[in-house]
Design an enzyme around this catalytic site. Structure first.
Site, PDB file in Angstrom:
ATOM      1  CD  GLU A 187      49.817 -15.871  -8.793  1.00 55.80           C
ATOM      2  OE1 GLU A 187      49.624 -15.598  -9.986  1.00 55.80           O
ATOM      3  OE2 GLU A 187      48.951 -16.444  -8.088  1.00 55.80           O
TER       4      GLU A 187
ATOM      5  N   GLY B 212      37.144 -10.509  -4.470  1.00 57.99           N
ATOM      6  CA  GLY B 212      38.455 -10.064  -4.011  1.00 57.99           C
ATOM      7  C   GLY B 212      38.671  -8.581  -4.158  1.00 57.99           C
TER       8      GLY B 212
ATOM      9  CG  HIS C 167      56.467  18.263 -14.185  1.00 52.80           C
ATOM     10  ND1 HIS C 167      57.163  19.347 -14.656  1.00 52.80           N
ATOM     11  CD2 HIS C 167      55.671  18.723 -13.190  1.00 52.80           C
ATOM     12  CE1 HIS C 167      56.827  20.430 -13.966  1.00 52.80           C
ATOM     13  NE2 HIS C 167      55.922  20.069 -13.069  1.00 52.80           N
TER      14      HIS C 167
ATOM     15  CD  GLU D 134      40.041  -9.346 -11.207  1.00 51.80           C
ATOM     16  OE1 GLU D 134      41.174  -9.782 -11.514  1.00 51.80           O
ATOM     17  OE2 GLU D 134      39.629  -9.290 -10.029  1.00 51.80           O
TER      18      GLU D 134
ATOM     19  CE  LYS E 233      44.851 -18.214 -11.028  1.00 48.25           C
ATOM     20  NZ  LYS E 233      43.740 -17.699 -10.186  1.00 48.25           N
TER      21      LYS E 233
END
Length: 547
Positions: free
Chosen positions: A216, A272, A389, A358, A509
């Site tokens: 990506e 990450g 709300h 994760e 992936k």
């Protein structure tokens, strides 16, 4: 982490907790507060400017004592020491887990494979600061000689969620003469919308990918590269003045056209989702400046030291982690609502989704044994008062018990009239309403007719915790994120899972790599998937042919 460890369900403290749960499962918070008028003061903990009120959870002092025993019996202390020592506790990847080193003060020492990594960390921080100052000050020029006014961070996962969250959270401290955008989704709309009103000659891209091969990220980076080069009539030399990299792959970076002198390093002992305070935070540093970024790191470090050194019964991350296990594994609460009452923290729930799920969304132990108990709950949320709300109806009167983390600040960065007092009143009132509700008798006493009264009953007894600090500063944000990081760690150790790998993202992936050429092929591909997958591919190809 050597040798087979016991399942949490085999521990004596767990067995004692099961017996204890059966005794108090029907306990009402109204009664707990009535029996102990000082409960709201006693069931609190405070450290490094962060106050935790956990009194509105369905617990007694015995509950806390047994949970603390569970932590001790699980070997949590030794695992905390192992992490800070640099031991390779990420066992499936044989890596250290040292996001704490990213905020260790200059002059301290943390060893990985015989190498002190703290000087390396500060070398990168110094390089980041120099670059950030040049961009902010206008010394770094684009290819045409114009100063940089726009920064687009290209990443995904931790390379995006952290920088986005930090930028929004610390927008008050940001350089307002500059525009900051973030591109992560492989959907072309993400890049198109981020770039459409920007001048390429004034735009800097930060491409964040450890390997510089992430599908990506590199797809978006190549699109950005083409967008830039087109603006400069095909001159590829422009790339070096408009792109920098956060990566470890100097060959791929150079092949892309980025000067490796403008490559900012991070390390395989940084996951990450734990990397927002590494070079991944370069866009954050450019936005808020090096001084504020160092304050952010100091906030992280203060909470790190609190977690490392404080006894468990006063340790904020450990108490939060133990309460999460109590609510999840005993009361069956399978979601947690994170509700920050500060608009700047609007992206915090999304950031915590990755950090928590994760990390702890695992179904096997560190020994590869199938787990027979629940691990990570589902985290979600929205800033208050907006959430009041929309989904608070379900939290108050729905059939599910949903624990809530309310986050608030005593002082506003933007004091406008009565706004902040009204905001604080709302969050405090929500926690009170969830805990104590409103009985049928109380509703009727208000004059509500019998036919309507059941609809206005609030059962209460809905657990929540309140996290309070003075105001949202860079340092406070660091403390808050570290608080959740170490709470996640605590839960993972007790559940006997590896919180620092993420193999669950791999299968989809890999399958996508097979499907991409089947969608793109001019010839009819041979499809060997299941009938549903084959049909979807064929239908997408049909629509593509129509246009």
């Amino acid at each position: 982490m050597e040798g087979k460890v016991k399942s949490i369900t085999e521990l004596n403290a767990w067995k004692d907790l099961k017996v204890h749960y059966e005794k108090i499962r029907g306990t009402c918070l109204r009664d707990l507060f009535a029996d102990d008028p000082e409960r709201g003061e006693r069931m609190t903990a405070e450290a490094v400017g962060v106050h935790l009120d956990y009194s509105k959870n369905i617990i007694t002092y015995e509950t806390i004592a047994l949970l603390l025993e569970l932590a001790e019996e699980s070997g949590l202390r030794s695992m905390i020491d192992a992490m800070f020592r640099g031991d390779k506790i990420n066992i499936t990847e044989n890596r250290s887990v040292l996001h704490v080193a990213l905020r260790a003060p200059r002059g301290s020492s943390i060893m990985v494979d015989g190498v002190d990594v703290v000087p390396m960390v500060h070398a990168v921080l110094d390089k980041m600061a120099d670059f950030a100052n040049r961009v902010r000050g206008g010394q770094w020029k684009g290819y045409s000689g114009k100063r940089i006014r726009n920064v687009i961070n290209i990443g995904i996962g931790g390379s995006d969620l952290g920088p986005v969250m930090a930028y929004e959270a610390l927008k008050y401290f940001s350089e307002r003469t500059m525009t900051f955008r973030f591109v992560s989704n492989i959907d072309g709309t993400d890049f198109a919308e981020a770039s459409q009103d920007l001048d390429p000659s004034e735009t800097l891209f930060i491409v964040s990918s450890k390997t510089f091969t992430t599908l990506e990220t590199m797809t978006n980076a190549q699109t950005a590269r083409s967008w830039l080069i087109q603006a400069f009539d095909g001159d590829e030399k422009a790339v070096a003045r408009h792109f920098v990299a956060v990566s470890t792959n100097s060959k791929e970076v150079a092949d892309f056209g980025i000067d490796t002198a403008n490559m900012f390093e991070f390390w395989d002992w940084v996951g990450g989702r734990y990397s927002m305070d590494s070079a991944i935070g370069l866009s954050t540093m450019i936005s808020i400046g090096p001084k504020n970024f160092l304050e952010l790191l100091d906030g992280f470090h203060q909470m790190d030291e609190h977690f490392r050194t404080t006894p468990f019964d006063r340790n904020l991350p450990i108490l939060m982690g133990l309460l999460a296990i109590w609510r999840n594994n005993f009361f069956g609460a399978d979601t947690v609502a994170v509700l920050p009452y500060d608009q700047y923290l609007k992206r915090l729930p999304a950031y915590l989704q990755q950090l928590t799920m994760e990390s702890n969304g695992k179904c096997v132990t560190v020994d590869g044994e199938r787990i027979d108990y629940q691990t990570s709950p589902i985290y979600w949320g929205e800033p208050g008062t907006n959430g009041q709300h929309s989904f608070y109806q379900l939290i108050h009167q729905g059939t599910r018990r949903i624990p809530c983390d309310f986050i608030l600040f005593a002082r506003s960065l933007n004091p406008l009239g009565r706004h902040h007092e009204m905001l604080l009143a709302n969050v405090i009132a929500q926690a009170e309403a969830l805990a104590f509700g409103k009985t049928l008798e109380e509703v009727k006493a208000d004059g509500v007719p019998d036919w309507l009264a059941p609809h206005k009953v609030f059962e209460g007894n809905r657990p929540s915790s309140v996290i309070l600090a003075e105001r949202l500063t860079p340092g406070t944000l660091g403390k808050l994120v570290a608080l959740y990081e170490h709470s996640v760690f605590t839960q993972g150790i007790l559940w006997r899972i590896d919180s620092f790998d993420q193999w669950g993202v791999e299968l989809g992936k890999a399958l996508a790599q097979k499907i991409i050429p089947q969608l793109e092929s001019d010839l009819e591909p041979e499809l060997d998937h299941d009938s549903s997958t084959n049909n979807l591919i064929e239908r997408c190809r049909k629509f593509k042919r129509l246009f």
